[in-house]
Design a protein around this motif. Structure first.
Motif: not given
Lengths: 303, 305
Positions: A138, A162-163, A166, A169-170, A191, A196-197, A201, B275-276
């Motif tokens: 992040r 996935k996290p 993301e 990507a997010h 994604a 994912s969404s 992005v 969430r994670t």
């Protein structure tokens, strides 16, 4: 209480983004943590600045949630504006307090040498626990030497977690600014592939391209063959650059899809490049455009 | 609710995770151990420690099971001294990580001087990082090796209340109980301990400080061993309270000491965790008898979606 962390106490070179970020982190953590936690954060940061090796950094990154908790930062609009003013696109809206601290620790270890920083970042990512890796990724838009850390950023979007994907990507300006076309295209396709969404992005419309449109149409056809649903968001990067097969796919969706698919295609055709795509249903799109404006429908609504 | 505090999940399949979740297992602890084959360089250890604190944690979460781990250099591989040195050097990098609930498995295999050195160095690290210890007792010369391990822990002033001596049997239980340690029992087909013998031990010695685990790994082992033993004990009339202690409460008490494993993780997961890494689970509330289901889907289920 110890003084707010200062990277230049050792005569380190000035970097407005890094120092501005550390100041924000200090303020937000002081506000969100209890007194003991805030004090720990400051002294850990100062220890990292003066540390002779990486052990101090590793322990601080590891202990952050234990000392500070994992609560959401709960930033105000003003906080968010200050973040974006510091670094365009920087969006810590859904960061937790331990994530903020971990990124701050990583940044505090920067001693003016971007190459050494990139090596340290890479090494920490390679042995990071799950939540550490999410936090470190992040922080990508903040780190110095953006090109030097690109291999690690690409590794993170290859992740099966996935996290972690993301985290790059997010809500992150880094991939849109740094990734080449191939890396970008694979990130966007992945994604959707992993469920994912796309709406979080950054830079999607600016980086739409014909190759990506073709890859996405392939993905849609594969999903149709398997009898699986296709996200309405997929059409966002198809419509502006649709070739003959793209037009055929869009037409199929327009005629047979759900209302959400039509709204998505209408939204996508607002892209400047969309004006030149020859679509058999172009006339019908007009009324949807009116609805988009009247109901203020955005990408988040069709995801 | 069940905790399996000794499960080498990197060797297990998704069917196992599904079956464990259905049987009421809410959390597992994955102790660092050897992989069935010796590692040749420190990088393999780094990747292994990263895997059990990273991807495996994520994988377990997808099945609604909380995953924790212990970190340490195992006694077998302590005998490659140059490699052991390098591993001891990188250990601190992993000891403060989230979800690391103890150092382990530590102890003896052949009780060599190299194993002794690695054990002592790691007891000191556990003190420095405020971590409990999980002790692996040797397969051969077990009784003497167990006593020797406890002597070394005492020499280093390590608090028995922060230490689990694992893989106990009828021969070791009395000494270990007397010295104040927690006792692990691995229900491992044919070798370590059987579920009926375990039930008898709980009946004879009571549930205090006894902890049942499966030690499931790449060998012939059963990830449902703890759940099956719980059911067997219930059938034999062991009280629900005693069963709860040996398959849940005791493990939580000792491996929860450093604060990294808490009941709220599975009873009331924080939104950010959901969430994670955690998909959530329909947990069995306290006192309920765990359901036992065989791993794997019915053989006539041909429809794969």
């Amino acid at each position: 209480m110890a003084n707010a962390p200062h990277r230049f106490r050792n005569g380190r070179s000035e970097n407005a983004v890094l120092d501005g970020f550390l100041a924000l982190a200090d303020e937000w953590i002081a506000r969100a943590a209890d007194a003991g936690g805030a004090e720990w954060f400051r002294s850990a940061t100062n220890d990292i600045v003066h540390a002779a090796n990486d052990r101090t950094l590793g322990v601080a990154i590891g202990l952050a949630p234990r000392r500070l908790g994992k609560a959401d930062l709960a930033l105000t609009d003003d906080d968010r504006q200050r973040a974006a003013a510091l670094r365009p696109g920087f969006d810590p809206s859904d960061w937790s307090i331990d994530q903020l601290a971990r990124v701050a620790f990583m940044i505090a270890s920067h001693d003016g040498n971007d190459v050494a920083f990139a090596a340290r970042f890479d090494s920490f990512c390679s042995s990071a626990a799950l939540n550490e890796l999410i936090a470190l990724c992040r922080g990508l838009p903040l780190y110095p030497g953006a090109a030097l850390i690109e291999p690690r950023a690409r590794e993170a979007v290859r992740s099966g977690m996935k996290p972690v994907f993301e985290a790059v990507a997010h809500n992150n300006p880094y991939p849109g600014e740094v990734f080449g076309e191939d890396a970008w295209n694979h990130m966007v396709v992945k994604a959707l592939f992993i469920g994912s969404s796309l709406w979080p992005v950054q830079g999607l419309d600016a980086r739409a391209n014909p190759h990506l449109a073709r890859m996405l149409v392939d993905l849609a056809r594969e999903r149709w063959a398997a009898g699986r649903p296709v996200s309405a968001e997929l059409w966002r990067c198809v419509a502006p650059y649709a070739d003959a097969e793209g037009v055929a796919a869009l037409t199929r969706v327009w005629q047979g899809g759900e209302g959400k698919d039509r709204l998505a295609i209408a939204l996508a055709l607002q892209h400047p490049a969309g004006a030149s795509v020859d679509l058999p249903f172009r006339e019908e799109v007009v009324q949807f455009k009116t609805r988009l404006a009247a109901e203020k429908i955005g990408w988040r609504d069709v995801a | 609710m069940i905790i399996d505090p000794h499960a080498h999940m990197i060797s297990r399949t998704t069917d196992d995770y599904e079956a464990m979740a259905k049987a009421g297992i809410v959390a597992v602890i994955e102790p660092a151990f050897w992989l069935g084959q010796a590692r040749t360089n420190v990088g393999s250890f780094i990747d292994y420690f990263s895997l059990i604190s990273g991807f495996e944690r994520f994988r377990a979460g997808q099945f609604g099971i909380r995953h924790y781990c212990t970190i340490g250099l195992n006694p077998k591989e302590a005998n490659n001294e140059p490699l052991a040195e390098a591993v001891l050097d990188v250990l601190p990098r992993f000891l403060a990580k989230e979800g690391v609930v103890a150092m382990g498995e530590l102890g003896y295999d052949e009780q060599t001087p190299a194993e002794d050195r690695a054990l002592r160095a790691q007891i000191e690290l556990a003190k420095e990082f405020d971590l409990p210890i999980m002790i692996h007792t040797p397969h051969r010369d077990k009784h003497a090796g167990t006593l020797r391990t406890m002597d070394v822990l005492k020499e280093h002033n390590f608090d028995p209340a922060r230490c689990v001596i694992d893989h106990n049997n009828e021969e070791t239980i009395r000494d270990v109980l007397e010295r104040g340690y927690w006792l692990g029992f691995s229900i491992y087909p044919q070798t370590k301990m059987g579920s009926e013998r375990m039930a008898v031990l709980v009946e004879n010695y009571g549930p205090e400080r006894l902890i049942v685990n499966s030690a499931c790994d790449w060998g012939v082992s059963d990830p449902l061993a703890v759940a099956k033993t719980a059911r067997l004990m219930a059938q034999r009339g062991v009280s629900a309270e005693a069963i709860r202690k040996v398959v849940y409460g005791n493990a939580l008490a000792v491996y929860g000491l450093n604060g990294e494993m808490r009941e709220e993780h599975w009873l009331a997961p924080a939104p950010i965790d959901q969430r994670t890494l955690y998909e959530g689970n329909s947990v069995l509330r306290g006192g309920q008898t765990p359901r036992i289901e065989q791993p794997g889907r019915p053989v006539d289920e041909l429809r794969i979606t």
